[in-house]
Design a protein around this motif. Structure first.
Motif, short mmCIF file in Angstrom:
data_model
loop_
_atom_site.label_atom_id
_atom_site.label_comp_id
_atom_site.label_asym_id
_atom_site.label_seq_id
_atom_site.Cartn_x
_atom_site.Cartn_y
_atom_site.Cartn_z
N ARG A 41 8.72 10.91 -5.06
CA ARG A 41 8.60 11.53 -6.45
C ARG A 41 7.70 12.69 -6.53
N HIS A 42 7.06 13.02 -5.24
CA HIS A 42 6.54 14.37 -5.49
C HIS A 42 7.34 15.44 -4.35
N ASP A 102 9.97 10.23 1.70
CA ASP A 102 8.78 9.20 1.75
C ASP A 102 8.41 8.76 3.15
N THR A 115 10.17 -0.90 -7.93
CA THR A 115 8.89 -1.51 -7.44
C THR A 115 9.01 -2.04 -6.12
N GLN A 164 4.02 3.12 -16.20
CA GLN A 164 3.17 4.24 -15.42
C GLN A 164 3.59 3.74 -13.82
N ALA A 165 3.55 2.03 -13.75
CA ALA A 165 3.73 1.60 -12.40
C ALA A 165 5.21 1.93 -11.74
N ALA A 174 5.40 5.64 -10.92
CA ALA A 174 4.51 5.79 -9.46
C ALA A 174 5.36 5.32 -8.37
N ALA A 175 6.27 4.23 -8.70
CA ALA A 175 6.92 3.95 -7.29
C ALA A 175 8.40 4.69 -7.09
#
Length: 546
Positions: A530-531, A220, A188, A521-522, A525-526
């Motif tokens: 990740r994609h 990213d 994060t 979840q946070a 997402a950080a």
């Protein structure tokens, strides 16, 4: 577009006795205004020396012997020391990997930022103070006026890194060099720092030379990517091309070593005996005293309960300060909890007596995050590995014979026992650390961030070794990490910690696939990149070759 910085056939020589003649050999790189160029490669590839050559900060014995470093058309190889001092800070800002070593511990954050203005501008003291606070506010540090008066040790790791960014951008440089600025940060904080760099770079049009071994970060933020292997540029191009259609074998190997975020399929641990049971454990730092009404009390671990099945790996994940390492120290017996109970294979752990502590040490051992800092530099590694068994009653010959067997087991030559820690690479030192932990024939290993300081390729080797040793020696592993990609690949179960408490735990596939708690979840997402799916990129290239 004219390049802001152009490295033309740059060659940097290493001192006699180094592992190769040149740190960099014929490197050609351009970076243009407003773009992010990521330079990737393993430790020792020459990434950081590339930046050091630009700044005129090469270590003693290392020198530029060929090529040109063109800065806005000016050859910096011909620049005077005074010109290079003017360049650093004013025209080129730098963010270092470890802010605690880059910042002066005896001076406040505000004073260190103000020094840049005093050195490079004619601003008055009051205006410098105003700009310093404004800079800290621009990098989203809470209460910037108070942070300016704080010393480095009084800030968190993420806040110190933000302060470094504020210093680097104080004079609005044309180029920002970021050397592994997020390696030691949790996901994060890492995401916040990357977002901040991207935001400031877009707003001010600053070019960024970003040095990293984390391909998730590259996915990213990069516009272009350059891959360096042993001082040579092996591949460069637009980020999409290099990440998804790598051409060079070395690039493909690096990408293949990146652990995917999807958990590997595993055999369930149901029916296995419980190796470690922790019930309602609590550990608090600080004590209330009648004469200190505002004494700070930190509930580092609060009512934590976990179970580690025999022969399995339980991952403890969370941000820095969440209580992961404190939990690990309690499990190791290095700290005594105020409340709760621990059992190892059903036997209650007794840390109140020397014999109880010795018995516990024979069952539970640790693999440390930084193998270099945890190994005595003045002792041969053979002495380090055999010290524990000898102290617990093993004969000298027996301990050394076992050490030779362990070195063979972890992939090191037995004659390496005679060497000193500095004679090993980072990955080899971590193997020495594993051998030291295994020398006590433990049933449980506590691995505290054991691969966070390693390159992706070396990291993959150490993780594979850990998994093999777990199965071969019937070990149970408590794996502490902030890297969710690593946790997804090595852990059977996951426990997520926040502010000293377990907020979610379960099978890895369930926690990663269907996280129920907002904090989990946070965290997911950080995760950088990740994609991006590294395994798909490698498979695509293999299909193209076929």
């Amino acid at each position: 577009m004219t390049a802001l910085l152009s490295l033309q056939n740059l060659t940097v020589a290493l001192p006699p006795g180094a592992d190769r003649p040149h740190a960099l050999s014929g490197v050609n790189l351009d970076i243009h205004p407003g773009e992010v160029l990521c330079v990737v490669g393993e430790s020792g590839s020459g990434k950081s020396l590339t930046a050091a050559a630009v700044l005129g900060l090469l270590p003693e014995g290392v020198s530029v012997t060929g090529g040109r470093i063109a800065w806005n058309g000016e050859d910096l190889r011909c620049a005077s020391p005074e010109r290079l001092r003017q360049l650093r800070g004013k025209e080129v800002g730098t963010i270092f990997q470890e802010p605690m070593t880059a910042l002066n511990p005896l001076r406040t954050i505000g004073d260190q930022i103000a020094e840049l203005f005093r050195t490079h501008t004619q601003l008055r003291r009051k205006e410098i103070e105003t700009r310093t606070v404004a800079l800290l506010e621009s990098v989203h540090i809470p209460n910037p006026a108070a942070a300016a008066k704080a010393y480095p040790h009084e800030l968190s790791g993420g806040q110190r890194q933000r302060a470094m960014i504020a210093m680097a951008l104080a004079l609005e440089p044309q180029l920002l060099i970021a050397d592994e600025p997020t390696t030691a940060l949790d996901v994060t904080t890492q995401a916040q720092i990357l977002k901040l760099i991207h935001e400031l770079q877009r707003r001010k049009g600053t070019a960024v030379l970003f040095i990293t071994h984390d391909f998730g970060v590259v996915a990213d933020i990069a516009d272009r990517v350059a891959v360096i292997q042993k001082g040579k540029l092996v591949e460069s191009g637009p980020a999409e091309q290099v990440l998804n259609h790598p051409q060079d074998r070395y690039t493909r190997a690096l990408i293949a070593a990146v652990p995917p975020l999807e958990p590997a399929l595993r055999v369930r641990a149901e029916g296995r005996p419980v190796a470690l049971s922790v019930s309602h454990l609590s550990k608090t730092y600080g004590k209330k005293r009648w004469f200190k009404r505002n004494a700070r009390i930190t509930h580092a671990v609060s009512d934590v309960s976990i179970e580690l099945a025999a022969g399995s790996t339980l991952g403890i994940v969370g941000e820095s300060g969440s209580g992961k390492s404190t939990l690990a120290r309690n499990v190791l017996g290095l700290l005594v909890p105020e409340a709760g109970e621990m059992k190892v294979f059903g036997e209650a752990v007794d840390l109140r007596t020397p014999s109880g502590r010795r018995h516990h040490a024979s069952l539970v051992q640790m693999v440390f995050q930084d193998p270099y800092a945890s190994l005595n530099p003045r002792r041969r590694v053979g002495d380090i590995v055999t010290q524990g068994p000898i102290a617990h009653g093993k004969t000298h010959d027996g301990a050394w014979r076992h050490a030779r067997e362990l070195f063979d087991l972890v992939g090191l030559a037995p004659d390496a026992l005679e060497r000193y820690p500095h004679e090993f690479s980072g990955g080899q030192r971590q193997r020495v650390g594993l051998a030291r932990a295994l020398a006590m024939d433990p049933k449980i290993l506590v691995a505290d961030e054991p691969v966070s300081a390693l390159d992706v390729s070396v990291q993959a080797q150490v993780l594979e070794l850990l998994a093999r040793l777990r199965d071969q020696l019937h070990l149970s592993i408590l794996f502490i990490t902030h890297d969710l990609r690593v946790a997804a690949q090595v852990c059977d179960r996951i426990a997520v910690m926040k502010s000293g408490q377990i907020v979610e735990q379960g099978e890895s596939a369930h926690v990663f696939g269907k996280p129920s708690h907002p904090y989990t979840q946070a965290l997911l997402a950080a995760v950088p990149g990740r994609h991006w799916h590294p395994e798909a990129a490698v498979q695509t290239k293999m299909a193209e070759v076929a």
